[in-house]
Design a protein around this motif. Structure first.
Motif, mmCIF file in Angstrom:
data_model
loop_
_atom_site.group_PDB
_atom_site.id
_atom_site.type_symbol
_atom_site.label_atom_id
_atom_site.label_comp_id
_atom_site.label_asym_id
_atom_site.label_seq_id
_atom_site.Cartn_x
_atom_site.Cartn_y
_atom_site.Cartn_z
ATOM 1 N N GLN A 1 0.725 -1.151 -0.038
ATOM 2 C CA GLN A 1 0.001 -0.013 0.063
ATOM 3 C C GLN A 1 0.842 1.240 0.032
ATOM 4 O OE1 GLN A 1 -2.773 0.014 3.186
ATOM 5 N NE2 GLN A 1 -3.892 -1.690 2.525
ATOM 6 N N GLY A 2 0.676 1.975 -0.892
ATOM 7 C CA GLY A 2 1.610 3.248 -0.900
ATOM 8 C C GLY A 2 0.876 4.438 -0.149
ATOM 9 N N THR A 3 1.823 5.279 0.185
ATOM 10 C CA THR A 3 1.269 6.333 1.083
ATOM 11 C C THR A 3 0.289 7.587 0.688
ATOM 12 O OG1 THR A 3 3.109 7.815 0.266
ATOM 13 C CG2 THR A 3 3.740 6.358 2.004
ATOM 14 N N GLY A 4 0.106 7.317 -0.587
ATOM 15 C CA GLY A 4 -0.895 8.439 -1.279
ATOM 16 C C GLY A 4 -0.290 9.740 -1.581
ATOM 17 N N VAL A 5 1.025 9.825 -1.254
ATOM 18 C CA VAL A 5 1.898 11.119 -1.581
ATOM 19 C C VAL A 5 3.026 10.440 -2.616
ATOM 20 C CG1 VAL A 5 3.224 12.936 -0.922
ATOM 21 C CG2 VAL A 5 1.271 12.140 0.808
ATOM 22 N N TRP B 1 9.111 14.837 -23.737
ATOM 23 C CA TRP B 1 9.509 13.368 -23.863
ATOM 24 C C TRP B 1 9.412 12.437 -23.012
ATOM 25 C CZ3 TRP B 1 8.332 12.104 -28.639
ATOM 26 C CH2 TRP B 1 8.710 13.073 -29.919
ATOM 27 N N ASN B 2 9.700 12.823 -21.743
ATOM 28 C CA ASN B 2 9.967 12.103 -20.413
ATOM 29 C C ASN B 2 8.657 11.558 -19.776
ATOM 30 O OD1 ASN B 2 12.946 11.589 -20.573
ATOM 31 N ND2 ASN B 2 13.077 13.684 -19.749
ATOM 32 N N MET B 3 7.638 12.238 -20.133
ATOM 33 C CA MET B 3 6.164 12.025 -19.576
ATOM 34 C C MET B 3 6.009 10.620 -19.669
ATOM 35 S SD MET B 3 3.803 13.602 -18.067
ATOM 36 C CE MET B 3 1.815 13.079 -17.466
ATOM 37 N N ASN B 4 5.959 10.012 -20.886
ATOM 38 C CA ASN B 4 5.598 8.328 -20.942
ATOM 39 C C ASN B 4 6.348 7.637 -20.113
ATOM 40 O OD1 ASN B 4 3.663 9.043 -22.898
ATOM 41 N ND2 ASN B 4 5.080 8.602 -24.497
ATOM 42 N N LYS B 5 7.589 7.789 -20.109
ATOM 43 C CA LYS B 5 8.794 7.186 -19.216
ATOM 44 C C LYS B 5 8.140 7.296 -17.743
ATOM 45 C CE LYS B 5 12.466 5.652 -17.312
ATOM 46 N NZ LYS B 5 12.945 3.987 -17.262
ATOM 47 N N CYS B 6 7.841 8.411 -17.164
ATOM 48 C CA CYS B 6 7.334 8.844 -15.937
ATOM 49 C C CYS B 6 6.042 7.868 -15.669
ATOM 50 C CB CYS B 6 7.185 9.998 -15.788
ATOM 51 S SG CYS B 6 6.807 10.580 -13.952
ATOM 52 N N MET B 7 5.240 7.976 -16.506
ATOM 53 C CA MET B 7 4.060 7.146 -16.352
ATOM 54 C C MET B 7 4.056 5.628 -16.544
ATOM 55 S SD MET B 7 1.752 9.467 -15.450
ATOM 56 C CE MET B 7 0.194 8.670 -15.602
ATOM 57 N N ASN B 8 5.121 5.394 -17.026
ATOM 58 C CA ASN B 8 5.226 3.722 -17.221
ATOM 59 C C ASN B 8 6.584 3.413 -16.881
ATOM 60 O OD1 ASN B 8 5.124 1.083 -17.882
ATOM 61 N ND2 ASN B 8 4.856 1.516 -20.181
ATOM 62 N N VAL B 9 6.877 2.731 -15.595
ATOM 63 C CA VAL B 9 8.254 2.687 -15.531
ATOM 64 C C VAL B 9 9.102 1.228 -16.512
ATOM 65 C CG1 VAL B 9 8.272 3.511 -13.053
ATOM 66 C CG2 VAL B 9 7.644 1.275 -13.531
ATOM 67 N N LEU C 1 7.745 8.475 -7.137
ATOM 68 C CA LEU C 1 7.558 7.407 -6.307
ATOM 69 C C LEU C 1 6.466 7.753 -5.063
ATOM 70 C CD1 LEU C 1 11.332 6.408 -5.868
ATOM 71 C CD2 LEU C 1 9.700 5.668 -7.347
ATOM 72 N N GLU C 2 6.105 6.616 -4.445
ATOM 73 C CA GLU C 2 5.091 6.752 -3.516
ATOM 74 C C GLU C 2 5.356 6.085 -2.254
ATOM 75 O OE1 GLU C 2 0.334 5.836 -3.110
ATOM 76 O OE2 GLU C 2 1.227 4.795 -4.668
ATOM 77 N N ASP C 3 6.741 5.936 -2.128
ATOM 78 C CA ASP C 3 7.128 5.094 -1.163
ATOM 79 C C ASP C 3 7.557 5.638 0.316
ATOM 80 O OD1 ASP C 3 9.217 6.350 -1.549
ATOM 81 O OD2 ASP C 3 10.444 4.664 -2.293
ATOM 82 N N GLY C 4 7.178 6.870 0.529
ATOM 83 C CA GLY C 4 7.372 7.592 1.733
ATOM 84 C C GLY C 4 8.800 7.762 2.021
ATOM 85 N N LEU D 1 0.098 10.265 -9.733
ATOM 86 C CA LEU D 1 1.371 10.056 -10.221
ATOM 87 C C LEU D 1 1.418 10.954 -11.634
ATOM 88 C CD1 LEU D 1 3.904 8.466 -11.055
ATOM 89 C CD2 LEU D 1 2.431 6.789 -12.514
ATOM 90 N N GLU D 2 0.327 11.187 -12.228
ATOM 91 C CA GLU D 2 0.195 12.088 -13.401
ATOM 92 C C GLU D 2 0.613 13.696 -13.008
ATOM 93 O OE1 GLU D 2 -2.645 13.170 -17.321
ATOM 94 O OE2 GLU D 2 -3.534 11.948 -15.298
ATOM 95 N N GLU D 3 -0.013 14.371 -11.901
ATOM 96 C CA GLU D 3 0.116 15.423 -11.592
ATOM 97 C C GLU D 3 1.827 15.695 -11.403
ATOM 98 O OE1 GLU D 3 -1.990 16.667 -8.394
ATOM 99 O OE2 GLU D 3 -3.864 16.836 -9.484
ATOM 100 N N CYS D 4 2.333 14.480 -10.801
ATOM 101 C CA CYS D 4 3.805 14.917 -10.428
ATOM 102 C C CYS D 4 4.640 14.623 -11.520
ATOM 103 C CB CYS D 4 4.224 13.781 -9.513
ATOM 104 S SG CYS D 4 5.867 13.491 -9.065
ATOM 105 N N CYS D 5 4.365 13.880 -12.534
ATOM 106 C CA CYS D 5 4.946 13.591 -13.926
ATOM 107 C C CYS D 5 4.719 14.815 -14.788
ATOM 108 C CB CYS D 5 4.576 12.166 -14.545
ATOM 109 S SG CYS D 5 4.697 10.806 -13.814
ATOM 110 N N VAL D 6 3.633 15.404 -14.667
ATOM 111 C CA VAL D 6 3.411 16.558 -15.549
ATOM 112 C C VAL D 6 4.385 17.693 -15.022
ATOM 113 C CG1 VAL D 6 1.738 18.435 -16.048
ATOM 114 C CG2 VAL D 6 1.168 16.064 -16.166
ATOM 115 N N GLN D 7 4.554 17.700 -13.940
ATOM 116 C CA GLN D 7 5.372 18.864 -13.349
ATOM 117 C C GLN D 7 6.717 18.719 -13.294
ATOM 118 O OE1 GLN D 7 4.089 21.708 -11.882
ATOM 119 N NE2 GLN D 7 5.994 22.463 -11.208
#
Length: 339
Positions: free
Chosen positions: A222-226, A270-278, A239-242, A259-265
C-alpha cells in the motif's frame, strides 16, 4: 585571548572556547562532521541516501487465505436454485460464526457450492490460486490480512503470524465440526429460513464433515498516497514509498496526490511516457555502445528493446529514423536502425 589570532597555532589550544555555536563560523567545511545537528539545514537534496529509515514507509501487507471444504449427509445438490441459495446463506452464516468470531480483518466467503462457483468465489484470491475438490458440497475460503514486519514478509515474526492465523482458523472449524457445534448452529440457521421455502426437514439428523487445507498467501504494498519526484536514484518517475528527502516532506511543493500530476510537473515532454510507465516509454533513443537506435523498454521484451532509457541524458524520439538523423547522423540509416 579576547580576539582571534592573526595566524593559526601549530597545536590545539589547551583552553578551547565553551560558547556554542560559534558566532563566526569558518568559511571552509571541516574535515569531519559535527556531533550535533545543524541549525541551518541545506535546501538541496543530498547525493546519497539517508542512513535512517523513512518516517513514512510503504505499508506491506500479506493476505492469508485458508481454504476449507465440507459436506452434509443431505442431498443438497438436488435442491432447486432457490432452495440452494437459501442453503448457501445458512451455511455461510454458520462458517462465519466459527471461522471469524471476533477478528475484524477476517473474512469468510463461499467459493463454490455443488460445483457451481459463487460470485464471491470469482472475486476472491482463492479463485485464482486454490484448486477445489469438486467432490465436496461446499468449498469456502477464510482470508485475514496483517501488516508485515519486513517488506518481503519473510521475517520470523511474519512467518509465525501466517501459521498462527491458519492454525487458529483450522482449529476453530475442526473443533466446531467434531463437537457438533457447527451442526447445531447450521440447523438453527436452516430453521430460520423455513418461512422462505427451505425444507425444515433438512435440519433433522443433519451430519456435517469437512477439512481445512494449507493456507495460500499473497503480498500487497500500500502506497502512502503522496507522490514525489525521484531525483535521488534517477528512475525517471515519481515514487509513492514515503522515502522522499526531508526537504520534500517539509515543503508541500514536492508532494502530489497522484502520479500524473507529479509527472507533468517534473518529467514533462518526451519523458512523460517514461514517468507514467516505469517499464519503458516505447520511444527510441541512441545506444552508443551498440552504435544504433533502440527502443526504450526492458531488454528481452522485444527485438528492438535496448533497456530503459536514462531520463536525464537520453533524448527520446517517436521513430528510429528521427533518432538516427538527430544523434547518429554520420551512420548509414540501414546500420543505425535496430532490426
Amino acid at each position: 585571548t579576547s580576539s582571534p589570532t592573526q595566524s593559526p597555532t601549530k597545536s590545539p589550544s589547551q583552553n578551547p572556547t565553551t560558547a556554542f555555536p560559534s558566532s563566526s563560523p569558518t568559511k571552509r567545511p571541516t574535515s569531519y562532521p559535527t556531533s550535533t545537528p545543524s541549525f541551518s539545514p541545506t535546501t538541496e537534496p543530498t547525493t546519497t541516501p539517508t542512513s535512517i529509515p523513512s518516517m513514512q514507509p510503504s505499508i506491506v501487507e500479506e493476505t492469508v487465505a485458508t481454504p476449507g471444504s465440507l459436506s452434509t449427509i443431505k442431498d443438497v445438490c438436488s435442491f432447486t436454485e432457490a432452495e440452494l441459495d437459501l442453503f448457501r446463506n445458512a451455511t455461510l452464516t454458520t462458517i462465519r460464526v466459527f471461522a471469524c468470531p471476533e477478528t475484524g480483518s477476517c473474512l469468510a466467503e463461499l467459493t463454490s457450492v455443488c460445483g457451481q462457483q459463487t460470485e464471491n468465489g470469482r472475486r476472491s484470491l482463492s479463485s485464482r490460486h486454490l484448486q477445489e475438490e469438486q467432490t465436496w458440497q461446499v468449498n469456502y475460503v477464510v482470508t485475514e490480512t496483517f501488516t508485515c514486519e519486513l517488506s518481503t514478509c519473510s521475517s520470523a515474526s511474519d512467518t509465525a503470524t501466517i501459521s498462527a492465523i491458519s492454525d487458529s482458523i483450522a482449529t476453530r472449524m475442526t473443533n466446531a465440526i467434531d463437537s457438533k457445534s457447527f451442526v447445531a448452529v447450521l440447523s438453527k440457521n436452516i430453521l430460520e429460513f423455513e418461512g422462505s421455502g427451505l425444507d425444515p426437514s433438512l435440519a433433522i439428523c443433519l451430519i456435517v464433515w469437512g477439512i481445512v487445507n494449507a493456507p495460500v498467501t499473497e503480498v500487497s504494498v500500500q502506497g502512502t498516497g503522496v507522490f514525489y519526484p525521484d531525483w535521488e536514484f534517477h528512475s525517471g518517475t515519481c515514487l509513492e514509498d514515503g522515502n522522499q528527502p526531508l526537504y520534500m516532506k517539509e515543503s508541500g511543493a514536492w508532494s502530489f496526490d497522484n502520479l500524473e500530476e507529479c509527472c507533468v510537473q517534473h518529467f514533462g515532454g518526451w519523458n512523460m511516457n517514461k514517468c507514467m510507465n516505469v517499464k519503458g516509454s516505447g520511444l527510441w533513443y541512441v545506444s552508443y555502445t551498440g552504435g544504433k537506435c533502440v527502443t526504450d523498454c526492458n531488454e528481452g521484451s522485444g527485438e528492438t528493446c535496448g533497456g530503459l532509457a536514462n531520463p536525464h541524458s537520453d533524448d527520446l524520439f517517436t521513430n528510429p529514423r528521427s533518432c538516427c538523423k538527430s544523434d547518429l547522423f554520420w551512420v548509414y540509416l540501414e546500420f543505425c536502425e535496430a532490426e
